[in-house]
Design a protein around this motif. Structure first.
Motif, PDB file in Angstrom:
ATOM      1  N   LEU D 212       0.841  -1.190   0.000  1.00  0.00           N
ATOM      2  CA  LEU D 212       0.000   0.000   0.000  1.00  0.00           C
ATOM      3  C   LEU D 212       0.881   1.246   0.000  1.00  0.00           C
ATOM      4  CD1 LEU D 212      -3.050  -0.621   0.285  1.00  0.00           C
ATOM      5  CD2 LEU D 212      -2.960   0.501   2.494  1.00  0.00           C
ATOM      6  N   TYR D 213       1.869   1.222   0.883  1.00  0.00           N
ATOM      7  CA  TYR D 213       2.745   2.380   1.005  1.00  0.00           C
ATOM      8  C   TYR D 213       3.558   2.583  -0.275  1.00  0.00           C
ATOM      9  CZ  TYR D 213       6.234   5.585   2.639  1.00  0.00           C
ATOM     10  OH  TYR D 213       7.041   6.667   2.757  1.00  0.00           O
ATOM     11  N   GLU D 214       4.065   1.470  -0.816  1.00  0.00           N
ATOM     12  CA  GLU D 214       4.862   1.592  -2.049  1.00  0.00           C
ATOM     13  C   GLU D 214       4.016   2.161  -3.184  1.00  0.00           C
ATOM     14  OE1 GLU D 214       6.897  -2.026  -3.105  1.00  0.00           O
ATOM     15  OE2 GLU D 214       7.655  -2.216  -1.075  1.00  0.00           O
ATOM     16  N   ASN D 215       2.781   1.687  -3.292  1.00  0.00           N
ATOM     17  CA  ASN D 215       1.913   2.208  -4.338  1.00  0.00           C
ATOM     18  C   ASN D 215       1.670   3.696  -4.146  1.00  0.00           C
ATOM     19  OD1 ASN D 215       1.752  -0.260  -5.448  1.00  0.00           O
ATOM     20  ND2 ASN D 215      -0.258  -0.778  -4.591  1.00  0.00           N
ATOM     21  N   LYS D 216       1.478   4.078  -2.895  1.00  0.00           N
ATOM     22  CA  LYS D 216       1.279   5.492  -2.597  1.00  0.00           C
ATOM     23  C   LYS D 216       2.505   6.293  -3.064  1.00  0.00           C
ATOM     24  CE  LYS D 216       0.541   8.597   1.242  1.00  0.00           C
ATOM     25  NZ  LYS D 216       1.711   9.313   0.771  1.00  0.00           N
ATOM     26  N   VAL D 219       2.459   6.597  -6.781  1.00  0.00           N
ATOM     27  CA  VAL D 219       1.468   7.565  -7.224  1.00  0.00           C
ATOM     28  C   VAL D 219       1.973   8.983  -6.992  1.00  0.00           C
ATOM     29  CG1 VAL D 219      -0.839   8.473  -6.748  1.00  0.00           C
ATOM     30  CG2 VAL D 219      -0.479   6.014  -6.915  1.00  0.00           C
ATOM     31  N   ASP D 220       2.546   9.214  -5.822  1.00  0.00           N
ATOM     32  CA  ASP D 220       3.086  10.541  -5.511  1.00  0.00           C
ATOM     33  C   ASP D 220       4.064  11.018  -6.565  1.00  0.00           C
ATOM     34  OD1 ASP D 220       1.662  10.602  -3.254  1.00  0.00           O
ATOM     35  OD2 ASP D 220       3.337  10.565  -1.850  1.00  0.00           O
TER      36      ASP D 220
END
Ligand code: ATP
Ligand code: ATP
Ligand code: MG
Ligand code: MG
Lengths: 240, 258, 222, 222, 240
Positions: D212-216, D219-220
């Motif tokens: 989840l964090y990596e995807n965030k 995206v950032d």
């Protein structure tokens, strides 16, 4: 020699080729131009069945290819392809690169293949590099080996995808020289390139692709001096 | 083929050759101990030694078998036996009612006292009642573990009583260790600053354990044990390790753990 | 300090015959664990790139379970858990546990190496008329295999250290011996220092050999 | 098969109060191990890129020793070996051993992240007139830190599994409890299955959070 | 403005610059050409003290730099540098990229820096991209931000190392346009480029480097029409 009719190709939702018609006559040299992302590479890859088209048909040397029934492997062997990044096999010597396909695909005898390979390497000016690994070569030399490798399968048509874009400017000439020679010998060729000088000198026809469609198709003189389409005019201004 | 038949004849003619004993390896008596229970079983430079080992060797010899002692963590030693990893446990395992549901026990091959050990100079533990809510170190799945659980929830588990005693000697880790008196004395001899509180609390009967269905083997073992006790071999071994005969104990009036 | 050196030296000299035997056991466990893991890993890597959804799912479940649980749990499960299915000796249970464990990691090594090969290689090969099988066996695999050797060497070193965990099922490898030595000699400091030294030397030897091999590879290709 | 499911369910229901407590211990060990490891890792990573030969040598020795010996040996050494220097409780000995162990791996994560930043970033910064310190603190570090988070998350998951080894010094974490459960209930199959499930669920939760964090992050930056 | 005298630079055993003398006058635009590996980038990097020269001296705006005593940080700030691969800071927005150095190095107030940054972004035609992250930009836009970032330090001279080589051909024009405008405004510039059209139009002088030495230095007309050195002739043939 190679005919594409109404070629459509999408990646997911993105329609990249939107009905392309392209008839390449035997011994003709066609140069494809267009801005980045317009679909030039995709078109070449469809002609070589590295990508499967969604609609339309492709005819090679009089035979309309049915991807479901035909042996694509055999058809691919008839269409040579030269890539921007050479894609030589790093674990094989220059000569082994050239004779790999004749031996494994055409079941050519090793001795015969070696003879053919050596001839082709001499033709592209690299007779002395036969037993060297690709990593020892300059970019221009690598690309010439790639051309020789492709020729070893005696293809009916050769596709070039920006063969000089990855080269230092002073190495571009030696590759274009080999391509020019091929053209003079009568090889049917489709070339994506930004080398306008080459296009002017060698092409029989220049085709402009824009957003997946052919928007201009003319001999070099007319293409540069009398472009019909507004986008073509812009493009010519940008690259000239 | 003459060689073959003669050698197999030789094998079966050996006294108590063990072919009917359901042994792991023909002609070999494979017995397990933790190897972490000096002076009963321990390893020095790769060689297994100790009282249990010597007893095992004597019994195997008596049964006409080649002794084959192996080690395995005490916490899982019964599982090991019941999954056919060895033929018997000769590893200072005391007979208890609970264990007897899982395995069969021989006659006891020594008696030992269960005792509380504390660090030298400890004053606040004088009797077993003082163990309440103290931090006690034991080896999991031992009889000592069961007792410790009666007094406290603060138990620290070890694979070896000896290591627990070593830890006890270190200020600030443990309040007490419950183990066999002899094991504690051995540690004292080695220079550990630990001492026993009062007398042993109870007497246990370390016995040889076999799988429930290995009745023939159990019988052979009991016979062999009797023999070595009677012919003085047992006494020799016990004297060698402890300077006394461990079976020589007055059971009158002491609690015997079952 | 010098006193400690003396006692460590004493412990070392007293124990080395046993430790050398234990080192052999450690190396055997490691070798079997890596070889078995390589076979398992190859199978699962092929399943993952096979294109069959079912095979991929099986491979993914295997890899998720193995990578999602501690090795020590896997060892215990294999040794005590599944005895009703099959009983094995502690050495083999340990070696097989290491192999099964490595299998998941090595599968990912192979998969990574194969997928790490420039797609241009595959395309060049296909465009020359080679079929999928020829492309895999003559172009992609030889390159992927070469690329796998450094991470496989690394996995060997990890396994060397991991093999210490089979002490829990009573295999007489280095750590298990050191543990007993520490308990019986009442010299835990010296004993564990000696144990650490054995591992350190072994790891350094194999790291050195691995480097040597990597350099050779680099030279070959330069 | 259904019978097995029933018995596993029974064991699960019977044991979960204890296991939940043990899970808290496992997570505490893991968290302390990673936080401590991050601090130690940062110090040694800075030493390695410091340019001082002495600091580099110290960092290299530390990293070589930690990476060259099994964690279980490090735990035993810290708990039983160095008591004469300093005595700690088994929980803290375990947590510190995990921290010291992680320190070496996290140092390499940080060093890799810092060295993985395109040298062009440093050059652009210097060419604008920023000094070494400004370049490090404003350009290189922020990027390196971000890049470190996925491998740090991965290290967290590794530590979660590694924490099972402190059972050897008697810390009541998941594996240690499961081990006792297996021995005293004479149901090793079910017990270790339950233990494996606890770890698997924990690992999957943290893997999910990490993704989840990596995807965030992706995206950032996209 | 920037003077290099007898510059020598080696990497280990490899001597890359073998005594280069280059005097760039205020407001002059010098284009550097040469084959790959001839030392062009190295020379630029020496001028910006990203590499330390082994021998010779460099004078910037009348001050001969002593690398041991001078504050190189300050000198670097006076020499702007634009790289082939842009090297924008990916974790900062476009505006933050531009104002980073004025704030941290010149201790400019944030408000003033923002005003300056916005002006410069407008100058390179990217006023609307101030709050976007670099990853959202095309290559041409990235390079224009990099130029604005460099300008924000108000350098006395700007060095460009193949600023358009990494760009798709249709994006080259927008960057050259900005550079041309800078030249017209009187910025002193040293540009390594293969864009011969740009060189002809904008350069006051073209310099050919070969194997670490300057072998030709002339105004564009003379350089192309009347090259003195054999290697220059070859080079012109290759790239024309
Ligand atoms: N395998 C693929 N999956 C998804 N999208 C793709 C794929 N290959 C190409 N595209 C997309 O198709 C479009 C056309 O790509 P293509 O490579 O044919 O362009 P091109 O004209 O060759 O451009 P360039 O000059 O940059 O090489 C692009 O938007 C590209 O992102
Ligand atoms: N940091 C370095 N260490 C070692 N050698 C280097 C270094 N930087 C450059 N070189 C070598 O110096 C020589 C000149 O490099 P330079 O980058 O200056 O060439 P260039 O003229 O800019 O070439 P290109 O057109 O390919 O950019 C090359 O042989 C290169 O390999
Ligand atoms: Mg393309
Ligand atoms: Mg350069």
């Amino acid at each position: 020699m190679i005919i594409g009719e109404n070629i459509h190709k999408s990646f997911g939702d993105l329609e990249v080729l939107k009905g392309v018609d392209l008839h390449v006559k035997p011994q003709e040299v066609v140069v494809l131009v267009g801005v980045s992302g317009s679909g030039k590479s995709t078109l070449l890859r469809c002609f070589n069945f590295l990508e499967m088209i969604n609609d339309g048909k492709i005819t090679i040397d009089g035979h309309t290819v049915n991807p479901k029934k035909d042996n694509l492997t055999k058809i691919r062997a008839e269409v040579g392809m030269v890539f921007q990044h050479f894609n030589l096999f790093p674990h094989k010597t220059v000569l082994e690169n050239v004779i790999e396909a004749p031996i494994t695909v055409k079941k050519m005898k090793k001795e015969a293949a070696k003879k053919l390979g050596t001839e082709l390497l001499e033709k592209v000016g690299l007779g002395d590099k036969a037993n060297v690994y690709p990593s020892k070569l300059s970019g221009g030399q690598k690309q010439r080996v790639a051309i020789a490798r492709s020729l070893a399968m005696q293809p009916k048509v050769m596709l070039f995808d920006e063969p000089t874009s990855a080269l230092d400017p002073e190495l571009v000439g030696e590759v274009l020289q080999v391509m020019k020679q091929l053209a003079e010998e009568g090889m049917t060729m489709v070339v994506v390139t930004h080398e306008m000088k080459f296009a002017k000198e060698v092409a029989d026809r220049i085709i402009m692709i824009d957003e997946g469609k052919i928007i201009e198709s003319a001999d070099p003189k007319n293409f540069f001096e009398n472009p019909q389409n507004e986008r073509t005019k812009q493009f010519i201004q940008l690259v000239e | 083929g003459g060689d073959d038949s003669s050698s197999s004849e030789e094998g079966s003619s050996t006294e108590g050759g063990g072919s009917d004993l359901n042994l792991l390896e023909e002609g070999k008596f494979t017995t397990a101990s933790s190897g972490l229970y000096k002076p009963f079983s321990f390893e020095e430079g790769g060689n297994l030694d100790g009282f249990d080992i010597d007893i095992g060797n004597a019994i195997a010899e008596e049964m006409g078998l080649e002794p084959n002692p192996v080690t395995t963590p005490f916490e899982t030693i019964i599982q090991g036996l019941n999954t056919n990893r060895f033929d018997a446990i000769i590893g200072s395992m005391s007979k208890t009612a609970e264990r007897a549901e899982q395995v069969s026990f021989s006659d006891p091959y020594y008696y030992s006292g269960g005792a509380i050990f504390v660090r030298e100079g400890t004053t606040d533990i004088q009797s077993v009642e003082d163990l309440t809510d103290k931090k006690i170190g034991v080896v999991g799945q031992t009889t000592y573990d069961t007792v410790a659980q009666e007094y406290t929830e603060d138990i620290q588990y070890y694979s070896s009583d000896v290591v627990a005693l070593q830890d006890l000697a270190i200020e600030g880790r443990l309040d007490a260790v419950i183990t066999a008196d002899v094991v504690g004395f051995e540690a004292q001899n080695e220079g550990l600053a630990v001492e026993m509180i009062g007398d042993p609390l109870w007497v246990e009967q370390p016995s040889i354990a076999v799988r429930k269905d290995d009745e023939a083997l159990l019988e052979e073992i009991n016979k062999a044990l009797d023999t070595i006790i009677e012919n003085g071999t047992y006494d020799e071994i016990s004297q060698k390790w402890f300077g006394r005969n461990l079976l020589d104990i007055d059971l009158e009036g002491v609690e015997v753990l079952e | 300090m010098p006193e400690i050196i003396t006692t460590v030296y004493d412990v070392f000299m007293r124990t080395y015959p046993g430790f050398l035997e234990a080192t052999v056991v450690t190396l055997q466990l490691t070798a079997i664990g890596v070889i078995l893991g390589t076979v398992i890993g190859l199978v699962f890597a092929l399943m993952k790139i096979s294109g069959s959804k079912i095979l991929q799912a099986i491979a993914n479940i295997y890899i998720t379970i193995i990578r999602g649980t501690p090795l020590i749990v896997q060892i215990m499960f294999l040794y005590f858990g599944i005895v009703e299915l099959y009983t094995m000796s502690n050495f083999w249970a340990g070696a097989i546990a290491l192999g099964v464990h490595n299998g998941a990691y090595i599968a990912e090594i192979f998969r990574g190496s194969i997928q790490g090969i420039d797609p241009g290689q595959r395309e060049a090969s296909m465009s020359l008329g080679m079929d999928r099988r020829q492309t895999m066996s003559r172009i992609v695999f030889p390159q992927a295999l070469r690329r796998s050797i450094p991470p496989l060497g690394n996995q060997f070193i990890i396994t060397l250290k991991d093999s210490s965990l089979v002490y829990i099922i009573g295999v007489a490898e280095i750590f298990s011996l050191g543990n007993r030595e520490a308990a019986q000699s009442y010299q835990p400091f010296e004993s564990f220092l000696v144990v650490a030294l054995y591992y350190l030397v072994l790891v350094m030897i194999f790291t050195f050999l691995l480097r040597l091999y990597e350099n050779k590879l680099d030279v070959d290709r330069a």
